[in-house]
Structure formats: structure tokens, C-alpha cells
Design a protein around this motif. Structure first.
Motif, PDB file in Angstrom:
ATOM      1  N   ALA A  22       0.827  -1.212   0.000  1.00 39.76           N
ATOM      2  CA  ALA A  22       0.000   0.000   0.000  1.00 39.76           C
ATOM      3  C   ALA A  22       0.856   1.255   0.000  1.00 39.76           C
ATOM      4  N   SER A  23       2.055   1.192   0.610  1.00 33.63           N
ATOM      5  CA  SER A  23       2.878   2.388   0.720  1.00 33.63           C
ATOM      6  C   SER A  23       3.855   2.543  -0.441  1.00 33.63           C
ATOM      7  N   ALA A  24       4.020   1.531  -1.251  1.00 35.75           N
ATOM      8  CA  ALA A  24       4.974   1.590  -2.350  1.00 35.75           C
ATOM      9  C   ALA A  24       4.442   2.483  -3.474  1.00 35.75           C
ATOM     10  N   GLU A  63      19.695   1.501   1.352  1.00 31.67           N
ATOM     11  CA  GLU A  63      18.824   2.461   2.044  1.00 31.67           C
ATOM     12  C   GLU A  63      17.846   3.188   1.130  1.00 31.67           C
ATOM     13  N   VAL A  64      18.132   3.221  -0.165  1.00 33.27           N
ATOM     14  CA  VAL A  64      17.302   3.981  -1.112  1.00 33.27           C
ATOM     15  C   VAL A  64      17.139   3.206  -2.420  1.00 33.27           C
ATOM     16  N   VAL A  65      16.134   3.623  -3.176  1.00 33.55           N
ATOM     17  CA  VAL A  65      15.974   3.172  -4.555  1.00 33.55           C
ATOM     18  C   VAL A  65      16.140   4.418  -5.415  1.00 33.55           C
ATOM     19  N   ILE A 106      15.323   9.965  -5.907  1.00 35.05           N
ATOM     20  CA  ILE A 106      15.730   9.027  -4.871  1.00 35.05           C
ATOM     21  C   ILE A 106      14.540   8.791  -3.944  1.00 35.05           C
ATOM     22  N   VAL A 107      14.234   7.525  -3.691  1.00 34.38           N
ATOM     23  CA  VAL A 107      13.150   7.173  -2.780  1.00 34.38           C
ATOM     24  C   VAL A 107      13.756   6.436  -1.586  1.00 34.38           C
ATOM     25  N   SER A 111      11.071   5.941   4.169  1.00 38.61           N
ATOM     26  CA  SER A 111       9.878   6.742   3.893  1.00 38.61           C
ATOM     27  C   SER A 111       9.570   6.652   2.402  1.00 38.61           C
ATOM     28  N   PRO A 112       9.040   5.495   1.966  1.00 38.09           N
ATOM     29  CA  PRO A 112       8.867   5.239   0.524  1.00 38.09           C
ATOM     30  C   PRO A 112       7.796   6.073  -0.164  1.00 38.09           C
ATOM     31  N   THR A 113       7.039   6.862   0.578  1.00 34.83           N
ATOM     32  CA  THR A 113       6.025   7.708  -0.064  1.00 34.83           C
ATOM     33  C   THR A 113       6.514   9.129  -0.270  1.00 34.83           C
TER      34      THR A 113
END
Length: 145
Positions: A22-24, A63-65, A106-107, A111-113
Motif C-alpha cells: 500500500a505504501s509503495a 537504504e534507497v531506490v 531518490i526514494v 519513507s517510501p512515499t
């Protein structure tokens, strides 16, 4: 007792999977965040909206995408005078400017949102077309007799 532990473990895993999905954000969401960043930073007269993504590279780090997009955005009928940068209700302008952009977003995984736009570089790829009367006015403005 073991069956109760298995049920609790299963429910916990299902809950984590649902919360995570849901948060992705989708790639389109992340690319739209880059366009929103452009609108806020450069405050064009009319807002731009994502038209299409033409290329994507994704790198999943610890840590990030990171996302590198090549995208096209187009001018909408909504102006940026009010300080509102929401483009959901904005239609594309028929004779609007189209821009091609390269952007890096950077995501953070914690906090992916909340994507963070690292860079966005754009160039105009399509300018509005003028009708003959507009060409005459434009020619007078540049000094053509």
C-alpha cells in the motif's frame, strides 16, 4: 500452541505484505513527483503534467531506490498563480509546450512515499503552433514589416 504461533506469524506476514504494497509508489508516481518538483521550482505560467515515460533505470541500494527517468511532460490549462501545484484535475493544453526531461529521483526505503528529486533537466521538444493571424502579430513584434 505451535498452531497458534503459526497463525500469529502468518497474520503478521500478511499484514506486513499489505502495508508494504500500500505504501509503495509506482514508477509513474515517482516520475510525477519529478514533474511536480519542476512546477514548484521553476513556476511556469501554466503547470506541466507527466505525458509519458520514455525510459527508466532503477537501482535498488541498501537504504534507497534511485530512479533515472527520461520523460515527456506537457503544459496544462491550469496556471500556477494560486501557488497550488496539484495537476490531477488539469487537462493538457491543446497547443501546449511539450518538454523532454532527464531526471534522477531518490526514494528512501524508510519513507517510501516521499520521493526526493535530485535533478531534472528539460528541453522543449514541441512548441505551440500559431495560426496565420498570430504569425502576423509575432512578425510585427520582432520587427518584420
Amino acid at each position: 500452541m505451535k498452531s497458534l504461533q503459526r497463525i500469529v506469524l502468518f497474520v503478521g506476514l500478511v499484514t506486513l505484505a499489505v502495508v508494504d504494497s500500500a505504501s509503495a509508489l509506482t514508477k509513474r508516481d515517482v516520475a510525477s513527483a519529478a514533474v511536480d518538483h519542476y512546477n514548484k521550482r521553476f513556476t511556469p505560467t501554466n503547470l506541466f503534467k507527466l505525458l509519458r515515460i520514455t525510459g527508466t533505470t532503477t537501482q535498488d541500494l541498501s537504504e534507497v531506490v534511485t530512479y533515472k527517468f527520461r520523460l515527456q511532460m506537457k503544459e496544462t490549462i491550469c496556471n500556477s498563480d494560486g501557488g497550488t501545484y496539484e495537476t490531477d484535475g488539469c487537462n493538457f493544453k491543446n497547443d501546449g509546450v511539450t518538454m523532454t526531461c532527464n531526471t534522477r529521483v531518490i526514494v528512501p526505503k524508510h519513507s517510501p512515499t516521499q520521493p526526493r528529486v535530485f535533478s531534472i533537466n528539460c528541453r522543449t521538444t514541441q512548441v505551440p503552433r500559431f495560426n496565420p493571424e498570430e504569425w502576423a502579430v509575432l512578425a510585427r513584434q520582432i520587427g518584420d514589416p
